[in-house]
Design a protein around this motif. Structure first.
Motif: not given
Length: 400
Positions: A107-110, A113-116, A127-129, A193-197
């Motif tokens: 929850v808090d990591l995703t 990442v969505a915010r950034m 946001q969906f996940g 790229k870092l977010h996705a990984l």
């Protein structure tokens, strides 16, 4: 102060091997540790597991014996790092307590990442996940109250709210609709790229964890809930891994993996509240700097490019675990009824979605629905943790 890991020198690889005493780290105190320290531990365990699995896959596609030997040397150190990180978790915690912590990470990591995330399409994927992991936390919290007679607020420490997100039974989609469009490696921002990984690795570890611990419970509802959410975590791994450009070479992927490890260890070193754990993040960062240097050399040799062409010239702002309550409530209020169609998102049910729901449910309620009913019958009411006023969709029951 800027920090460019490509310009730093770490501990030489032949100095990184640790003995049994050094590997025997003291676990964190489950009653007094910062919940976000546990979140950082779970995150880095997922990152290290991904590093090991990726290295094995690379080795299986590498015909050069000398390169295989090099990968094996680095991979053994990564395996030691993974053992140290994961063994920081306290042995006193039950599987369900660790599960709730895994979902707090999701929850808090995703959400962070969505915010950034600068790319709108990638941001929408996170946001969906996150609305689905938010609901998983709610389902497991009710299971925890029902079979262990304890409340999840002790674990999440009021930093993360526990209440319905997108209902879990609606997460089961036609598999083809879990595949997203990848970013373009030639134009994507390095941070994307870092977010996705990062999120792919974290979700993969959650998937692996549930696959293994689910059948260890005796209670039928617990076994069934882990089975259901474990299937959804497989969907999430498909969702996030498809964001990575498959056109990246093996050596570019290796470079991105090592850079991301440096980024996350540096982030957590900067934000860690536990001095002993902070020391481990710092040590591992200095190890990873050498791993990155070696990966950069391989990248230059086999891809013929400079690493600065694909990596950020300095580390982005640190990944930060922090409450995301207002952000999540906004997403719940505006995106709760989204599902996927092809590589996009829709708010109306479509034929493939309805066919999958019908085939999987077989006319019965999903375990994720029954666990709420069972806990309500046993405890008098379902478990929720709301910390700032009433939830905007308090009585949410999605109707399609």
């Amino acid at each position: 102060m800027t920090f460019n890991p490509l310009q730093e020198r770490g501990i030489p690889l032949d100095k990184q091997l640790r003995n049994w005493r050094e590997l025997n780290v003291t676990p964190t105190d489950p009653d007094h540790a910062d919940p976000y320290t546990r979140c950082r531990i779970i995150t880095m365990n997922g990152i290290e597991v991904e590093a090991i699995l990726f290295s094995h896959q690379l080795a299986r596609h590498c015909p050069d014996l000398e390169l295989k030997q090099h990968l094996a040397r680095v991979r053994y150190i990564e395996a030691q790092q993974q053992k140290v990180v994961n063994w920081l978790l306290p042995g006193l915690a039950s599987v369900l307590e660790t599960t709730i912590a895994y979902e707090q990470v999701a929850v808090d990591l995703t959400a962070w990442v969505a915010r950034m995330e600068p790319d709108p399409y990638l941001q929408q994927a996170y946001q969906f996940g996150v609305l689905e992991d938010f609901d998983h936390l709610y389902r497991y919290a009710n299971l925890y109250e029902m079979i262990e007679h304890r409340k999840a607020e002790k674990i999440v420490d009021n930093l993360t709210e526990v209440m319905p997100g997108r209902p879990t039974y609606l997460h089961h989609r036609d598999p083809v609709d879990n595949v997203r469009e990848p970013y373009d490696k030639s134009s994507a921002a390095p941070i994307s790229k870092l977010h996705a990984l990062t999120i792919m690795s974290a979700e993969q570890q959650t998937m692996n964890f549930y696959m293994n611990v689910g059948p260890t419970y005796m209670e039928p509802i617990a076994r069934q809930l882990y089975q259901e959410i474990g299937l959804i975590e497989e969907e999430h791994v498909t969702h996030y891994e498809s964001l990575v450009d498959p056109g990246e070479s093996w050596w570019e992927m290796l470079l991105n993996h090592e850079y991301n490890e440096c980024y996350l260890y540096h982030s957590f070193m900067e934000t860690e509240s536990d001095p002993k754990v902070k020391n481990i993040w710092e040590l591992h960062l200095n190890m990873e700097l050498e791993h990155l240097r070696l990966a950069a050399e391989l990248f230059k040799k086999h891809d013929g490019r400079d690493p600065e062409q694909v990596c950020a010239p300095e580390l982005p702002q640190p990944v930060t675990f922090e409450p995301n309550k207002a952000y999540l409530r906004e997403l719940i209020a505006t995106q709760i009824d989204y599902t996927t169609l092809g590589t996009g998102y829709v708010q109306d049910a479509h034929e493939r979605f309805e066919k999958m729901q019908e085939a999987l449910m077989g006319g019965e309620k999903a375990p994720s629905e029954r666990v709420i009913e069972d806990n309500r019958a046993k405890s008098g009411e379902e478990y929720r943790l709301q910390t700032e006023g009433d939830h905007p969709v308090h009585s949410l029951q999605m109707q399609r």
